[in-house]
Structure formats: structure tokens, C-alpha cells
Design a protein around this motif. Structure first.
Motif, mmCIF file in Angstrom:
data_model
loop_
_atom_site.group_PDB
_atom_site.id
_atom_site.type_symbol
_atom_site.label_atom_id
_atom_site.label_comp_id
_atom_site.label_asym_id
_atom_site.label_seq_id
_atom_site.Cartn_x
_atom_site.Cartn_y
_atom_site.Cartn_z
ATOM 1 N N THR A 103 0.804 -1.296 -0.047
ATOM 2 C CA THR A 103 0.015 0.025 -0.115
ATOM 3 C C THR A 103 0.772 1.218 -0.041
ATOM 4 O OG1 THR A 103 0.000 0.226 2.371
ATOM 5 C CG2 THR A 103 -2.004 -1.207 1.345
ATOM 6 N N GLU A 128 -10.780 1.791 -10.973
ATOM 7 C CA GLU A 128 -10.912 1.137 -9.559
ATOM 8 C C GLU A 128 -9.720 1.437 -8.629
ATOM 9 O OE1 GLU A 128 -13.182 -2.703 -9.243
ATOM 10 O OE2 GLU A 128 -11.226 -3.371 -8.518
ATOM 11 N N ARG A 130 -8.544 1.462 -4.094
ATOM 12 C CA ARG A 130 -9.027 1.067 -2.815
ATOM 13 C C ARG A 130 -8.359 2.183 -2.019
ATOM 14 N NH1 ARG A 130 -11.808 -3.004 -0.232
ATOM 15 N NH2 ARG A 130 -10.299 -4.038 0.704
ATOM 16 N N GLN A 132 -8.428 3.499 2.450
ATOM 17 C CA GLN A 132 -8.542 3.466 3.757
ATOM 18 C C GLN A 132 -8.393 4.729 4.514
ATOM 19 O OE1 GLN A 132 -6.167 1.036 6.388
ATOM 20 N NE2 GLN A 132 -7.912 0.523 7.535
ATOM 21 N N TRP A 204 -11.767 -0.137 4.828
ATOM 22 C CA TRP A 204 -11.318 -0.144 3.376
ATOM 23 C C TRP A 204 -12.353 -0.254 2.730
ATOM 24 C CZ3 TRP A 204 -6.587 0.571 1.156
ATOM 25 C CH2 TRP A 204 -5.439 0.159 1.875
ATOM 26 N N HIS A 205 -12.427 0.644 1.752
ATOM 27 C CA HIS A 205 -13.666 0.756 0.615
ATOM 28 C C HIS A 205 -13.116 0.740 -0.854
ATOM 29 C CE1 HIS A 205 -16.609 1.831 3.619
ATOM 30 N NE2 HIS A 205 -15.816 2.601 4.173
ATOM 31 N N THR A 206 -13.851 0.462 -1.587
ATOM 32 C CA THR A 206 -13.247 0.178 -3.212
ATOM 33 C C THR A 206 -14.362 1.156 -3.850
ATOM 34 O OG1 THR A 206 -12.981 -2.187 -2.960
ATOM 35 C CG2 THR A 206 -13.492 -1.318 -5.523
ATOM 36 N N ASP A 221 -18.169 0.505 -3.168
ATOM 37 C CA ASP A 221 -18.285 -0.742 -2.827
ATOM 38 C C ASP A 221 -19.452 -1.302 -3.670
ATOM 39 O OD1 ASP A 221 -16.486 -0.799 -0.997
ATOM 40 O OD2 ASP A 221 -17.784 0.011 0.575
#
Length: 260
Positions: A103, A128, A130, A132, A204-206, A221
């Protein structure tokens, strides 16, 4: 015995014809003529072969095939994926980033930017990423995915704005999620951007941005949270695509570009 020679020129070469000088030796003429037929025939054959062979300087015609139409990638095909083990040289990274395993992490500065080292070759694609949120020491943190306008194509901005500290806030005070067209005045009147309250927490989110022609769709998400359309251009920018962060410590996971 005397013979007289006469030479006649034609386009295939020279042919020597022998004529009889004395009528008293006419009976010998056929033998002399037959004896000279071999070189004459060889000369004719060689002349014909040379005439039939194309000149070395004459270009041989070639058949040019039609340019093949590029095959469209199946939806969801990964066109590019980040690899932090290679460092950030290709990402034109600003100050304030550090690599932590697989990360990236930002500091608390403003306008911390990364530029994806890939440009989609099609006007329909997805980005896309990710994210946090590690810490928000003061109100006003943010992160966004931007593509600047390019020739004949409007840009877009997918925002998460006004990240808040963990203290109590007024009932109507929340972080916001939205996607907008850049420049904003090119926004289509009947597709006003959707601005939603959004509280990401520390999980964490996408996040995903889909670009389809003149439309931009923003997902968190897997749920669509905002959309926007250009009233001026039939397609939106393909980059450069940048991730911009500020006023919060964030972890950034894999970033991918996919076909759509």
C-alpha cells in the motif's frame, strides 16, 4: 563457292540469312542452311526468354490487405494494475507519499498527487481504487480521482470531500461524495450531479469511476452514488488520470484500469 550475307534487324535480335551466290551450287544450300539453324534457334529462344523476364527495376505489384479492426476487450479485462514494489518513479508522485508493503500512505499535506502511468486507448473504461482513512486530525480532508479536459473532450472529478474528525458535529454535517464534469459549466442540465452524504469510517472501501462516452458514473463498494454527463462533448477525457489527496492520512491500495 561464294556466299553473300545480309543482316536484318528485328526486335528480338539479329537473324543471319544466307543466300546462294552461285546457282551452280544450289544443291549444297540446304545443308549449309540446316547447319546454321541450331545457333539461330538458340538465339531466338534466348531472346524470347529475356523478353518474358520482368526487368529487375520493375516493381512487383503487391496486394495490400485492409487494416484489421482492433478487437474490443471483454468488459472487466484488467488493462493496468499498480505495483508499488517498483517504486513511484513512473507515477510522477508529489512529496508526502511512502510505500508500506503493498500500500501507499499519505502524510497530512495538501495536494498529494499520483498520476496513473497508463492512458486508456478507448473512451469507455473504468478506474478502480481502494482507500482506507487512517486519521483525520482536523475537518476538511479529501481525496479525488481527476482526469483533466483534453482536446475535444471534457474532464471529470470524482470527489470525497469534507472528511471529519471523530468529534461530534452538527446533524447536517457529513462528508460528501460526488462526480462532476470539468469544466462545471459543461454539465448537462438534465443530469445535475448527485451529491450524497457519505461517512466512510476507517474501513477499506473500493471506489470506481466508469466512463461511458459522455457519461461518468461513481460507485462505492459496488453501489452507484453519483453520475454526471457532458453537454458539450461526446466522450470524456482519457487522461492523464490523477489521484489527489489532502489533510488526512490515507492508505491507498491497488489501482486498476479496466475495460468497460
Amino acid at each position: 563457292m561464294k556466299y553473300r550475307t545480309q543482316q536484318y534487324e528485328n526486335r528480338k535480335g539479329f537473324l543471319t540469312v544466307l543466300s546462294i551466290a552461285s546457282s551452280s551450287h544450289r544443291s549444297m544450300a540446304p545443308r549449309r542452311i540446316r547447319g546454321s539453324l541450331v545457333p539461330i534457334l538458340l538465339l531466338c529462344i534466348l531472346s524470347c526468354a529475356c523478353a518474358a523476364t520482368p526487368s529487375a527495376s520493375t516493381p512487383t505489384p503487391t496486394t495490400t490487405g485492409a487494416t484489421p479492426t482492433p478487437t474490443k476487450q471483454a468488459a472487466g479485462t484488467v488493462l493496468y494494475q499498480s505495483n508499488w514494489s517498483r517504486g513511484l518513479t513512473d507515477w510522477h508522485a508529489s512529496a508526502g507519499w511512502k510505500i508500506k508493503g503493498d500500500t501507499l500512505q499519505t502524510d497530512l499535506g495538501e495536494n498529494r498527487t499520483l498520476q496513473i502511468p497508463y492512458t486508456p486507448t478507448t473512451s469507455d473504461y473504468s478506474v478502480e481504487y481502494r482507500v482506507q482513512i487512517v486519521s483525520v486530525p482536523k475537518d476538511g480532508g479529501y481525496f479525488m480521482l481527476n482526469a483533466d479536459p483534453s482536446t475535444g473532450k471534457d474532464g471529470y472529478q470524482a470527489h470525497i470531500l469534507n472528511l471529519l474528525t471523530a468529534t461530534q458535529h452538527g446533524y447536517a454535517t457529513h462528508p460528501l461524495s460526488e462526480i462532476v464534469i470539468e469544466p462545471f459549466e459543461h454539465e448537462m442540465d438534465d443530469a445535475v450531479p448527485q451529491v450524497l452524504d457519505y461517512v466512510p469510517g476507517n474501513q477499506w472501501h473500493t471506489y470506481r469511476v466508469d466512463i461511458q462516452g459522455e457519461r461518468a458514473l461513481f460507485y462505492i463498494d459496488g453501489h452507484r452514488v453519483s453520475r454526471a454527463s457532458s453537454a458539450k462533448t461526446n466522450a470524456l477525457s482519457q487522461g492523464p488520470i490523477r489521484l489527489i489527496c489532502g489533510k488526512a492520512i490515507l492508505n491507498i491500495g491497488p489501482i486498476r484500469v479496466l475495460s468497460l
